[in-house]
Enzyme design. Structure first.
Site, PDB file in Angstrom:
ATOM      1  N   CYS A   1     142.112  58.096  23.356  1.00  0.00           N
ATOM      2  CA  CYS A   1     141.967  56.743  22.879  1.00  0.00           C
ATOM      3  C   CYS A   1     140.548  56.552  22.941  1.00  0.00           C
ATOM      4  O   CYS A   1     139.781  57.082  22.387  1.00  0.00           O
ATOM      5  CB  CYS A   1     142.909  55.682  23.494  1.00  0.00           C
ATOM      6  SG  CYS A   1     142.874  55.401  25.171  1.00  0.00           S
TER       7      CYS A   1
ATOM      8  N   ARG B   1     145.096  53.471  26.739  1.00  0.00           N
ATOM      9  CA  ARG B   1     146.444  53.637  25.871  1.00  0.00           C
ATOM     10  C   ARG B   1     146.919  54.825  25.665  1.00  0.00           C
ATOM     11  O   ARG B   1     148.215  55.076  25.468  1.00  0.00           O
ATOM     12  CB  ARG B   1     145.713  53.100  24.540  1.00  0.00           C
ATOM     13  CG  ARG B   1     145.416  51.735  24.444  1.00  0.00           C
ATOM     14  CD  ARG B   1     144.895  51.170  22.878  1.00  0.00           C
ATOM     15  NE  ARG B   1     143.288  51.545  22.693  1.00  0.00           N
ATOM     16  CZ  ARG B   1     142.690  51.375  21.749  1.00  0.00           C
ATOM     17  NH1 ARG B   1     143.318  51.200  20.580  1.00  0.00           N
ATOM     18  NH2 ARG B   1     141.538  51.860  21.902  1.00  0.00           N
TER      19      ARG B   1
END
Lengths: 145, 293
Positions: free
Chosen positions: B247, B252
């Site tokens: 990410c 994430r």
């Protein structure tokens, strides 16, 4: 150091933060976050009047008013789930709201670095506070007579 | 002495049901010896506003990262951190947090680099606990110091570095950022700070599967069937694939790593934590712009 150019209210806030350490300093920031005044109705009903501050880790919006006598008024909105961002806004409110435009503009851009929060909160998160201050100053410059 | 697993039917569908517990399970086991619950949030003060009774705080930025080098703490640092929190090597560690457990999944991935034997996520995280009206407290527990051994961090199994990703080009890559970051239109998350990537776009060949698609409305993980529809049927990923997820800084994508590795049970999934803040700043690495892999 630029500490001597801080207005007396910000100077006192800086001293309060630096007088305590570690967990107590975070606690102090939490107390500030809880004292951030709610938005007055005219802004709550018309959020388009608020300026977003995307540099903050969580959504924050602010508005600045400058009276004909150059007194500055600050308004902030940040969600309850973003206490760090609320705390930063509340410090700026406590240190700058009601001051003269020149006093607000004289605030050193790196003021947030003097609170001793970098290691506790991380420099990245602190960046949001510097961005809020920069946007406040720009609005003050735009809006003063 | 690991605590019992959560036998909820939804979890039994996952390949590793031992990695996840419900809020009900946590509420029932809160006082059990051998359990430590830890909250890990994006906002460093959220724990202080109220947390699951007895839980400790684990901050990704100030505690799991090395303060100088861009890396995680080393074995000695991790041992010190765990010991201070009252977490022993045989402790059942349950992590939960804000934003669909995004940061809790990141903390779990870091704990997995040190091979903590029993670490689990609380499904739904902080939001579900609060939505169910369960108690919060601002009391910080005084846990006795534990004696966590120094374990060498293993960066080979579930972590990928830039040179490895370069060698991996042509094999499955998953970009879990927002569509605007993937196409190159944005250099950072919508409404989030610019964290300094000089170039926008994605790693060539990476498929775009925004991480939050794995979460339901109530912040819990989607069911196995729903996850398989997204990652297997939709994106064509399978258990035989060698997969790298990334990410912006690897947080994430930890959430997606957890889904692929533990919930769907794909054995070869690595998280590239250098992610876009490294790739998008590196000289002469290939970048693709636009919405195609």
């Amino acid at each position: 150091m630029t500490a001597d150019t801080l207005n007396p209210r910000l100077q006192e806030i800086v001293e309060d933060f630096n007088a305590v350490s570690g967990r107590d300093r975070l606690q102090l920031l939490l107390e500030y976050s809880q004292e951030l005044p709610a938005l007055p109705g005219r802004y709550a009903e018309d959020p388009g009047l608020l300026e977003p501050v995307p540099e903050c880790q969580s959504p924050l919006f602010l508005a600045v008013e400058v009276d004909p006598d150059a007194t500055v008024h600050l308004f902030f909105q940040a969600p309850a789930e973003a206490p760090t961002t609320r705390g930063f806004a509340s410090i700026l409110y406590a240190g700058l709201d009601g001051l003269d435009a020149d006093e607000v503009l004289a605030t050193p851009a790196e003021f947030s670095g003097q609170l001793g929060l970098a290691d506790l909160v991380s420099p990245l998160r602190l960046r949001g506070m510097a961005a809020m201050l920069a946007r406040i100053k720009r609005q003050v410059r735009d809006k003063r007579g | 002495m690991a605590l019992p697993y959560d036998s909820a039917a939804k979890f039994q569908e996952y390949t590793h049901p031992e990695m996840i517990v419900s809020t009900e399970w946590v509420a029932a086991h809160l006082d059990d010896p051998g359990l430590v619950v830890a909250e890990s949030d994006e906002d460093v003060l959220l724990y202080e506003t109220g947390h699951v009774p007895g839980s400790v705080k684990l901050d990704w930025h100030t505690e799991l990262n090395d303060p100088v080098t861009r890396d995680y703490v080393d074995g000695a640092g991790f041992a010190r951190l765990m010991s201070e929190k009252g977490i022993g090597r045989d402790t059942t560690l349950v992590l939960y947090g804000d934003k669909n457990n995004w940061w809790a999944a990141y903390a779990l991935w870091v704990c997995s680099l040190f091979g903590h034997p029993d670490v689990r996520l609380m499904d739904g995280g902080r939001a579900k606990w609060i939505a169910e009206g369960r108690p919060l407290t601002t009391d910080v527990p005084e846990r006795p110091q534990a004696d966590y051994p120094v374990i060498e961090r293993d960066d080979k199994q579930i972590r990928a570095f830039q040179d490895q990703v370069l060698a991996h080009l042509g094999q499955p890559l998953v970009d879990v950022r927002s569509p605007g970051e993937y196409t190159g239109e944005l250099l950072h998350m919508p409404d989030y700070p610019q964290e300094g990537a000089l170039r926008g776009g994605h790693i060539p060949g990476a498929k775009s599967i925004p991480w939050a698609r794995a979460a339901a409305e109530d912040a819990t993980f989607r069911t196995r069937a729903e996850l398989a529809a997204i990652y297997h049927d939709g994106a064509g990923l399978g258990p035989d694939d060698d997969i790298v997820v990334y990410c912006r800084i690897g947080e994430r994508s930890s959430h997606t790593w957890f889904v692929l590795h533990h919930l769907l049970g794909y054995p070869h999934v690595r998280n590239y934590d250098g992610s876009w803040t490294e790739w998008g700043n590196s000289v002469r690495v290939p970048i693709t712009r636009g919405d195609s892999p």
